[in-house]
Design an enzyme around this catalytic site. Sequence first.
Site, PDB file in Angstrom:
ATOM      1  CG  ASP A 158      -3.796   1.567   2.872  1.00  0.00           C
ATOM      2  OD1 ASP A 158      -4.630   2.642   3.311  1.00  0.00           O
ATOM      3  OD2 ASP A 158      -3.690   1.689   1.595  1.00  0.00           O
ATOM      4  CB  SER A 159      -3.669   4.759   7.906  1.00  0.00           C
ATOM      5  OG  SER A 159      -5.366   4.630   8.427  1.00  0.00           O
ATOM      6  CG  ASP A 173      -7.715   1.082   2.602  1.00  0.00           C
ATOM      7  OD1 ASP A 173      -8.550   1.487   1.555  1.00  0.00           O
ATOM      8  OD2 ASP A 173      -7.280   2.143   3.615  1.00  0.00           O
ATOM      9  CE  LYS A 224     -10.424   4.197   1.828  1.00  0.00           C
ATOM     10  NZ  LYS A 224      -8.862   4.723   1.551  1.00  0.00           N
ATOM     11  CD  GLU A 241      -4.903   5.654  -1.975  1.00  0.00           C
ATOM     12  OE1 GLU A 241      -4.043   5.790  -2.199  1.00  0.00           O
ATOM     13  OE2 GLU A 241      -4.355   5.435  -0.459  1.00  0.00           O
ATOM     14  CD  GLU A 257      -5.650  11.104   2.352  1.00  0.00           C
ATOM     15  OE1 GLU A 257      -6.442  10.369   2.896  1.00  0.00           O
ATOM     16  OE2 GLU A 257      -4.838  11.279   3.818  1.00  0.00           O
TER      17      GLU A 257
HETATM   18  O1  KIV Z   1      -5.564   4.284   4.932  1.00  0.00           O
HETATM   19  C1  KIV Z   1      -6.667   5.352   6.306  1.00  0.00           C
HETATM   20  O2  KIV Z   1      -6.479   5.235   6.841  1.00  0.00           O
HETATM   21  C2  KIV Z   1      -7.714   5.779   4.938  1.00  0.00           C
HETATM   22  C3  KIV Z   1      -8.194   7.339   5.486  1.00  0.00           C
HETATM   23  C4  KIV Z   1      -7.420   8.567   5.999  1.00  0.00           C
HETATM   24  C5  KIV Z   1      -9.550   7.771   4.318  1.00  0.00           C
HETATM   25  O3  KIV Z   1      -7.822   5.672   3.784  1.00  0.00           O
END
Ligand code: KIV
Length: 289
Positions: free
Chosen positions: A67-68, A106, A136, A138, A205
Site C-alpha cells: 500500500d506504499s 497488502d 499482508k 499490519e 520494519e
Molecule cells: O507497503 C509496502 O511497501 C510495505 C513494505 C515497505 C514492507 O509494506
Amino acid sequence: MSTTYQLDTATSRAHPTPAPLRRLSIPAIRLRKENGVTAEPVVMLTAYTARQAQLLDAHCDLLLCGDSLGQVIYGLPSSLQVTLDMMIAHGAAVVRGSYHAAVVVDLPFGSYERSPEQALESAARILSETGCSAVKLEGGAVMAETVSFLSQRGVPVMGHVGLTPQAVNTLGGYNARGRSDAEAKKIVSDAVALDQAGAFAIVIEGVVEPIAIEATKSVGCPTIGIGASNQCDGQVLVTEDMLGMFDRVPRFVKRYEDIAATIAGAAERYATEVRIRAFPGIDQTYQPK
Ligand code: KIV
C-alpha cells in the site's frame, strides 16, 4: 495456478505466458526456514505495475504490491487513503507481469481491522480478483485471531510488525520502533503471536537491530526485514527507493541506481530537441509493409 500474462512491449499487448514456470508457492517460501535456519534468504521487492513486475520477477522470490503505492504512485500523504479497489487493480497488474515470484498484496487500512469476517471478505476479493498468492496485513497480537481465521480458510497471510505505517497516527510518525524495553518486548511477542497464528512470513520494519534478531530467533516462519537487520531471513525494499526515484529516502535504504537523474536527463534532452526542431519525424524512406 491462475493464468499469467506477459506484456509484448513492442505492441503493448498482454499475452498469456507461453510456458509458465511454476510460480513459487507460499509453502515453499515458508519452508525456506527450517528448524530456525534459512539457508537461502528470501528476496522481496515491491511492484505496482505489470512492466515493473516483469523486470523484477526473475530476481525475486516474492513481489509485494504494497500500500506504499499510495505515496509512490499516487502522491498521497500516507497509505491511509489507499482503497481495496486500488490494491486490486495494481495487484492484478503485478500478477499479469510475473510468473516466477509469488505475489503478495497488502490489505489496505480499514479493510480488515473490524473483524476476521471483514478481513476474509477483503482478502477473498484480493485473491480472486488479482490471482495473487497471499495477503499482508499490519499489526501484531491484536491481529492473531484474524491471521488464524484467514489461514485456516485458504488465505495465506504475511504479518507486519514494528513500524506499521498504517498506524502512523497512533505511533506519531515513521521513526524506528522498540527504543524502550517494553516496546521491544511487545514487538517480539507480536511476531511470536503472528507466527503461532499461522503467518507464513513476517515483515519486520524499522526496529532497532537486536529486536529484529530476537524476533527472528523466536519465530518458526521467515522474517523479512526492512530497516531492521541483515540477520532477518529475508529483505524487502520499496523498489523506487532502491532505484533512486526520490530525493529523500529512509536512512537504511541502499540506492542501486539514480533513476530520477536518468529520467530527468532524458526529458531534458527530448525537450531541447523539440524546441530546436531537431526531434525526428517520420523517416521518408519508411515503406509500410
Ligand atoms: O507497503 C509496502 O511497501 C510495505 C513494505 C515497505 C514492507 O509494506
